[in-house]
Design a protein around this motif. Structure first.
Motif, mmCIF file in Angstrom:
data_model
loop_
_atom_site.group_PDB
_atom_site.id
_atom_site.type_symbol
_atom_site.label_atom_id
_atom_site.label_comp_id
_atom_site.label_asym_id
_atom_site.label_seq_id
_atom_site.Cartn_x
_atom_site.Cartn_y
_atom_site.Cartn_z
ATOM 1 N N SER A 88 47.068 81.558 66.745
ATOM 2 C CA SER A 88 48.418 82.069 66.576
ATOM 3 C C SER A 88 48.616 83.507 66.293
ATOM 4 O O SER A 88 49.689 84.194 66.310
ATOM 5 C CB SER A 88 49.157 81.218 65.303
ATOM 6 O OG SER A 88 48.432 81.627 64.091
ATOM 7 N N GLY A 89 47.424 84.238 66.316
ATOM 8 C CA GLY A 89 47.595 85.689 66.421
ATOM 9 C C GLY A 89 47.316 86.395 64.829
ATOM 10 O O GLY A 89 47.417 87.537 64.892
ATOM 11 N N ILE A 106 43.071 93.010 71.779
ATOM 12 C CA ILE A 106 43.179 91.861 72.659
ATOM 13 C C ILE A 106 42.952 90.636 72.209
ATOM 14 O O ILE A 106 41.687 90.508 71.656
ATOM 15 C CB ILE A 106 42.215 92.203 74.127
ATOM 16 C CG1 ILE A 106 42.796 93.485 74.623
ATOM 17 C CG2 ILE A 106 42.408 91.029 75.088
ATOM 18 C CD1 ILE A 106 41.833 93.761 75.774
ATOM 19 N N GLY A 107 43.630 89.659 72.097
ATOM 20 C CA GLY A 107 43.369 88.403 71.725
ATOM 21 C C GLY A 107 43.163 87.297 72.553
ATOM 22 O O GLY A 107 44.102 87.193 73.586
ATOM 23 N N VAL A 108 42.125 86.637 72.608
ATOM 24 C CA VAL A 108 41.514 85.564 73.807
ATOM 25 C C VAL A 108 41.629 84.113 73.178
ATOM 26 O O VAL A 108 41.089 83.931 72.076
ATOM 27 C CB VAL A 108 40.354 85.927 74.302
ATOM 28 C CG1 VAL A 108 39.916 85.009 75.417
ATOM 29 C CG2 VAL A 108 40.221 87.377 74.667
ATOM 30 N N LEU A 115 48.739 80.288 71.937
ATOM 31 C CA LEU A 115 49.240 81.471 72.758
ATOM 32 C C LEU A 115 50.660 81.527 72.477
ATOM 33 O O LEU A 115 51.166 82.664 72.438
ATOM 34 C CB LEU A 115 48.602 81.415 74.020
ATOM 35 C CG LEU A 115 47.086 81.797 74.307
ATOM 36 C CD1 LEU A 115 46.900 81.244 75.549
ATOM 37 C CD2 LEU A 115 46.748 83.258 74.020
ATOM 38 N N ALA A 116 51.415 80.387 72.603
ATOM 39 C CA ALA A 116 52.964 80.697 72.978
ATOM 40 C C ALA A 116 53.335 81.163 71.573
ATOM 41 O O ALA A 116 54.218 82.089 71.426
ATOM 42 C CB ALA A 116 53.520 79.227 72.923
ATOM 43 N N PHE A 138 47.822 89.053 74.223
ATOM 44 C CA PHE A 138 47.361 87.871 74.086
ATOM 45 C C PHE A 138 46.893 87.224 75.303
ATOM 46 O O PHE A 138 48.127 87.233 76.324
ATOM 47 C CB PHE A 138 48.015 86.844 73.026
ATOM 48 C CG PHE A 138 48.062 87.506 71.661
ATOM 49 C CD1 PHE A 138 46.984 87.084 70.819
ATOM 50 C CD2 PHE A 138 49.455 87.967 71.554
ATOM 51 C CE1 PHE A 138 47.028 87.597 69.496
ATOM 52 C CE2 PHE A 138 49.387 88.689 69.960
ATOM 53 C CZ PHE A 138 48.459 88.077 69.168
ATOM 54 N N VAL A 139 45.779 86.959 75.734
ATOM 55 C CA VAL A 139 45.450 86.438 77.104
ATOM 56 C C VAL A 139 44.721 85.021 76.967
ATOM 57 O O VAL A 139 44.181 84.585 76.158
ATOM 58 C CB VAL A 139 44.497 87.602 77.905
ATOM 59 C CG1 VAL A 139 45.204 88.534 78.010
ATOM 60 C CG2 VAL A 139 43.345 87.625 77.218
#
Length: 366
Positions: A88-89, A106-108, A115-116, A138-139
């Motif tokens: 979720s970041g 960068i979040g993977v 990711l949403a 975010f990728v």
């Protein structure tokens, strides 16, 4: 949070799908977890500056956080950071604030639902942090193949991962990929779950325990073996705590196997530039949030007031890493006492230092 590492097509697809469904559809918040493996203990020490940043993170992001440690190292200003299994970041947004406008995160992750949530709040946090433009993205991808998401060789200062590597089937492959993207002097700072023996297949194949970071736990000796074989320096234990499987039906599956959650630091250094000298060093207090002391691992904490002698292994890491600018050094006397760097059993560390932490009974996010 999630990623898994295919080694055979059928098995990897099954694992990957299971992890995606669990973190994307089954879990709605940390209250839905069946074990405490994916929870930061309520006793976890979190610095004042990180707590302040956490208070700025959107509640939706916080409620979707599933992690077994606090994966935010010190000395982050202007760093390029990759967060593997960013979910979720939460950790990515903390890092976004601490690296500053000139840094990059960068979040993977491979889970669409997670990711949403992360992408939904990029503008919110950009404004909250007072930035002119976002420094985080975010990728979608798997952490075993970071080339597919555009992360080049020797491009990254720091990689973090919070209770995700154990969801991968081939942990050594993950470590190789992390080593590839790190610059010399770079660091993997990550939290994960480990066990005190090789797990039987009856445990490995248990779907809920796998998805909750238990069945995929590495035997602690294998982590050290894999890391060194890949090229990292000896893994350093930053913190560790034990946890128990308490649900009777799950406890019956794992039997008397013991588990521990560990935050490790793995450094990549240029071996052609290593020296064999031990050094006397003193910290200058220049790292934000660490004005008086800075913790290096569970045994070493440097002070602005007292010089400390360190062995050649520790010195080579400091000398080649982002920490170098914050230390003054000179050759140590031949008889100076120092802490020797060596592979350590995290279960012995926990027992020796009386750091056993009972399973959290309240919110895992402190």
């Amino acid at each position: 949070m999630s990623s898994c590492c295919p080694s055979s097509a059928a098995a990897s697809s099954d694992i990957s799908s299971g992890v995606k469904d669990y973190y994307g559809k089954v879990l709605k918040s940390s209250d839905d977890l069946q074990t405490t493996a994916c929870q930061t203990p309520v006793t976890s020490s979190i610095s004042k500056n990180i707590r302040l940043v956490m208070s700025q993170i959107h509640a939706d992001v916080m409620s979707k956080y599933y992690g077994c440690g606090m994966c935010v190292p010190s000395c982050l200003t202007n760093m390029n950071v990759v967060d593997l299994g960013s979910g979720s970041g939460r950790d990515s947004y903390i890092l976004s604030r601490l690296v500053g406008q000139q840094g990059n995160v960068i979040g993977v992750d491979m889970t669409d639902e997670q990711l949403a949530v992360a992408n939904k709040y990029i503008d919110y946090h950009t404004t909250k942090f007072g930035y002119k433009q976002a420094n985080v993205k975010f990728v979608k991808g798997i952490i075993e193949d970071l080339q597919k998401v555009g992360i080049d060789d020797n491009s990254t200062d720091i990689v973090i991962s919070n209770c995700v590597v154990n969801l991968c089937e081939d942990k050594k492959k993950v470590l190789k990929e992390i080593y590839r993207i790190l610059k010399f002097g770079g660091e993997l700072y990550f939290s994960d779950v480990y066990c005190d023996r090789q797990l039987p297949q009856s445990v490995r194949k248990h779907r809920v325990l796998w998805n909750e970071c238990v069945s995929g736990a590495l035997y602690w000796e294998d982590l050290n073996k894999f890391a060194i074989e890949v090229g990292f320096e000896i893994p350093r234990i930053y913190s560790a705590h034990s946890f128990e499987i308490t649900k009777p039906e799950l406890k019956q599956v794992v039997g008397d196997v013991k588990f521990v959650s560990v935050v490790y630091r793995l450094f990549k250094i240029d071996k052609s530039k290593k020296t064999s000298e031990k050094k006397q060093v003193i910290y200058d207090g220049g790292v934000d949030g660490c004005e008086q002391n800075i913790k290096f691992d569970y045994k070493l904490e440097f002070s602005t007031e007292t010089p400390m002698t360190i062995d050649d292994v520790t010195w080579n890491i400091i000398n080649q890493s982002r920490l170098n600018d914050f230390f003054e050094s000179k050759k140590a006397s031949c008889c100076a006492k120092f802490v020797k760097t060596e592979v350590e059993n995290p279960f012995e560390v926990v027992a020796r230092d009386c750091e056993f932490t009972k399973p959290p009974t309240s919110s895992p996010c402190c």
